[in-house]
Design a protein around this motif. Structure first.
Motif, PDB file in Angstrom:
ATOM      1  N   GLY A 144       0.816  -1.210   0.000  1.00  0.00           N
ATOM      2  CA  GLY A 144       0.000   0.000   0.000  1.00  0.00           C
ATOM      3  C   GLY A 144       0.851   1.260   0.000  1.00  0.00           C
ATOM      4  O   GLY A 144       0.493   2.268  -0.605  1.00  0.00           O
ATOM      5  N   ALA A 145       1.990   1.209   0.664  1.00  0.00           N
ATOM      6  CA  ALA A 145       2.875   2.372   0.708  1.00  0.00           C
ATOM      7  C   ALA A 145       3.541   2.603  -0.638  1.00  0.00           C
ATOM      8  O   ALA A 145       3.606   3.732  -1.125  1.00  0.00           O
ATOM      9  CB  ALA A 145       3.927   2.183   1.794  1.00  0.00           C
ATOM     10  N   ILE A 146       4.017   1.554  -1.262  1.00  0.00           N
ATOM     11  CA  ILE A 146       4.714   1.726  -2.538  1.00  0.00           C
ATOM     12  C   ILE A 146       3.732   2.056  -3.666  1.00  0.00           C
ATOM     13  O   ILE A 146       4.113   2.606  -4.687  1.00  0.00           O
ATOM     14  CB  ILE A 146       5.602   0.507  -2.871  1.00  0.00           C
ATOM     15  CG1 ILE A 146       6.692   0.911  -3.877  1.00  0.00           C
ATOM     16  CG2 ILE A 146       4.778  -0.667  -3.368  1.00  0.00           C
ATOM     17  CD1 ILE A 146       7.788  -0.093  -4.035  1.00  0.00           C
ATOM     18  N   SER A 147       2.441   1.780  -3.470  1.00  0.00           N
ATOM     19  CA  SER A 147       1.462   2.121  -4.503  1.00  0.00           C
ATOM     20  C   SER A 147       1.369   3.631  -4.698  1.00  0.00           C
ATOM     21  O   SER A 147       0.953   4.099  -5.760  1.00  0.00           O
ATOM     22  CB  SER A 147       0.088   1.530  -4.192  1.00  0.00           C
ATOM     23  OG  SER A 147      -0.446   2.141  -3.036  1.00  0.00           O
TER      24      SER A 147
ATOM     25  N   GLN B 110      11.610  -8.325  -1.079  1.00  0.00           N
ATOM     26  CA  GLN B 110      13.012  -8.149  -1.455  1.00  0.00           C
ATOM     27  C   GLN B 110      13.431  -6.686  -1.444  1.00  0.00           C
ATOM     28  O   GLN B 110      14.573  -6.359  -1.709  1.00  0.00           O
ATOM     29  CB  GLN B 110      13.268  -8.748  -2.846  1.00  0.00           C
ATOM     30  CG  GLN B 110      13.052 -10.249  -2.900  1.00  0.00           C
ATOM     31  CD  GLN B 110      13.936 -10.982  -1.899  1.00  0.00           C
ATOM     32  OE1 GLN B 110      15.111 -10.701  -1.763  1.00  0.00           O
ATOM     33  NE2 GLN B 110      13.339 -11.928  -1.170  1.00  0.00           N
ATOM     34  N   ILE B 111      12.488  -5.767  -1.157  1.00  0.00           N
ATOM     35  CA  ILE B 111      12.800  -4.349  -1.109  1.00  0.00           C
ATOM     36  C   ILE B 111      13.064  -3.949   0.336  1.00  0.00           C
ATOM     37  O   ILE B 111      12.198  -4.116   1.191  1.00  0.00           O
ATOM     38  CB  ILE B 111      11.633  -3.510  -1.686  1.00  0.00           C
ATOM     39  CG1 ILE B 111      11.399  -3.878  -3.150  1.00  0.00           C
ATOM     40  CG2 ILE B 111      11.931  -2.017  -1.537  1.00  0.00           C
ATOM     41  CD1 ILE B 111      10.152  -3.224  -3.747  1.00  0.00           C
ATOM     42  N   ARG B 112      14.254  -3.436   0.597  1.00  0.00           N
ATOM     43  CA  ARG B 112      14.599  -2.968   1.952  1.00  0.00           C
ATOM     44  C   ARG B 112      14.021  -1.601   2.188  1.00  0.00           C
ATOM     45  O   ARG B 112      13.491  -1.291   3.250  1.00  0.00           O
ATOM     46  CB  ARG B 112      16.115  -2.942   2.126  1.00  0.00           C
ATOM     47  CG  ARG B 112      16.559  -2.432   3.495  1.00  0.00           C
ATOM     48  CD  ARG B 112      18.052  -2.546   3.714  1.00  0.00           C
ATOM     49  NE  ARG B 112      18.857  -1.970   2.664  1.00  0.00           N
ATOM     50  CZ  ARG B 112      19.276  -0.700   2.632  1.00  0.00           C
ATOM     51  NH1 ARG B 112      18.939   0.137   3.588  1.00  0.00           N
ATOM     52  NH2 ARG B 112      20.023  -0.268   1.641  1.00  0.00           N
ATOM     53  N   GLU B 113      14.127  -0.729   1.164  1.00  0.00           N
ATOM     54  CA  GLU B 113      13.660   0.650   1.290  1.00  0.00           C
ATOM     55  C   GLU B 113      13.411   1.200  -0.107  1.00  0.00           C
ATOM     56  O   GLU B 113      13.997   0.738  -1.078  1.00  0.00           O
ATOM     57  CB  GLU B 113      14.730   1.487   2.006  1.00  0.00           C
ATOM     58  CG  GLU B 113      14.309   2.880   2.370  1.00  0.00           C
ATOM     59  CD  GLU B 113      15.378   3.608   3.180  1.00  0.00           C
ATOM     60  OE1 GLU B 113      15.248   4.840   3.287  1.00  0.00           O
ATOM     61  OE2 GLU B 113      16.308   2.969   3.690  1.00  0.00           O
ATOM     62  N   PHE B 114      12.529   2.205  -0.205  1.00  0.00           N
ATOM     63  CA  PHE B 114      12.275   2.866  -1.480  1.00  0.00           C
ATOM     64  C   PHE B 114      11.958   4.319  -1.215  1.00  0.00           C
ATOM     65  O   PHE B 114      11.575   4.698  -0.108  1.00  0.00           O
ATOM     66  CB  PHE B 114      11.128   2.191  -2.243  1.00  0.00           C
ATOM     67  CG  PHE B 114       9.795   2.363  -1.562  1.00  0.00           C
ATOM     68  CD1 PHE B 114       8.965   3.413  -1.885  1.00  0.00           C
ATOM     69  CD2 PHE B 114       9.381   1.460  -0.594  1.00  0.00           C
ATOM     70  CE1 PHE B 114       7.739   3.570  -1.244  1.00  0.00           C
ATOM     71  CE2 PHE B 114       8.156   1.605   0.045  1.00  0.00           C
ATOM     72  CZ  PHE B 114       7.340   2.662  -0.276  1.00  0.00           C
ATOM     73  N   GLN B 115      12.146   5.119  -2.251  1.00  0.00           N
ATOM     74  CA  GLN B 115      11.800   6.539  -2.157  1.00  0.00           C
ATOM     75  C   GLN B 115      11.387   7.015  -3.539  1.00  0.00           C
ATOM     76  O   GLN B 115      12.125   6.849  -4.503  1.00  0.00           O
ATOM     77  CB  GLN B 115      13.018   7.329  -1.673  1.00  0.00           C
ATOM     78  CG  GLN B 115      12.754   8.796  -1.491  1.00  0.00           C
ATOM     79  CD  GLN B 115      13.981   9.526  -0.942  1.00  0.00           C
ATOM     80  OE1 GLN B 115      14.887   8.933  -0.393  1.00  0.00           O
ATOM     81  NE2 GLN B 115      13.997  10.816  -1.137  1.00  0.00           N
TER      82      GLN B 115
END
Length: 138
Positions: free
Chosen positions: A80-83, A131-136
């Protein structure tokens, strides 16, 4: 090691621009990605003729990670956050491997698909959100 492996046997599976609508996946969705609904659109799928890679390279800067690189993250990335990053330049720090620019066009329950910047051009790719540690996104 990246969360996926390049396999030249599938290089023509996703033609540039996606052909007529969203590129088709193997029967059953394969790799955790569901097949697109008839006619495209909905649930993060691009409409017919959409879902093309960005027409320009990603930003020239590299964002700094907010969590830092001190130890592993105990929490999985929330789909939901990465959406909120759909159709936006997004920098991905994977749990294993080198970080990269990504342009997400689909977010599922456990996966994200879109275009990954190779340093020269965009290629269609997908990654498991675990597999994603962090995104921005920018």
């Amino acid at each position: 090691m990246y969360p996926y492996q390049y396999d030249p046997r599938f290089q023509n599976l996703f033609p540039p621009g996606g052909g007529q609508g969203f590129p088709s996946f193997p029967p059953g969705g394969g790799q955790g990605f569901p097949p697109p609904p008839p006619g495209g659109g909905g649930q993060g799928f691009p409409p017919q003729g959409g879902g093309q890679p960005p027409s320009s390279p990603p930003p020239a800067f590299t964002p700094a990670p907010k969590l830092g690189s001190g130890g592993p993250s105990l929490y999985a990335v929330d789909p939901g956050a990465i959406s909120g990053c759909l159709y936006r330049y997004t920098y991905i720090w994977p749990r294993n491997g080198r970080p990269y620019w990504f342009y997400p066009t689909f977010v599922g329950r456990r996966s994200v698909a879109g275009y990954r910047w190779t340093g020269s051009f965009w290629v269609y790719a997908g990654v498991d959100v675990n597999q994603i540690r962090e995104f921005q996104c920018v």
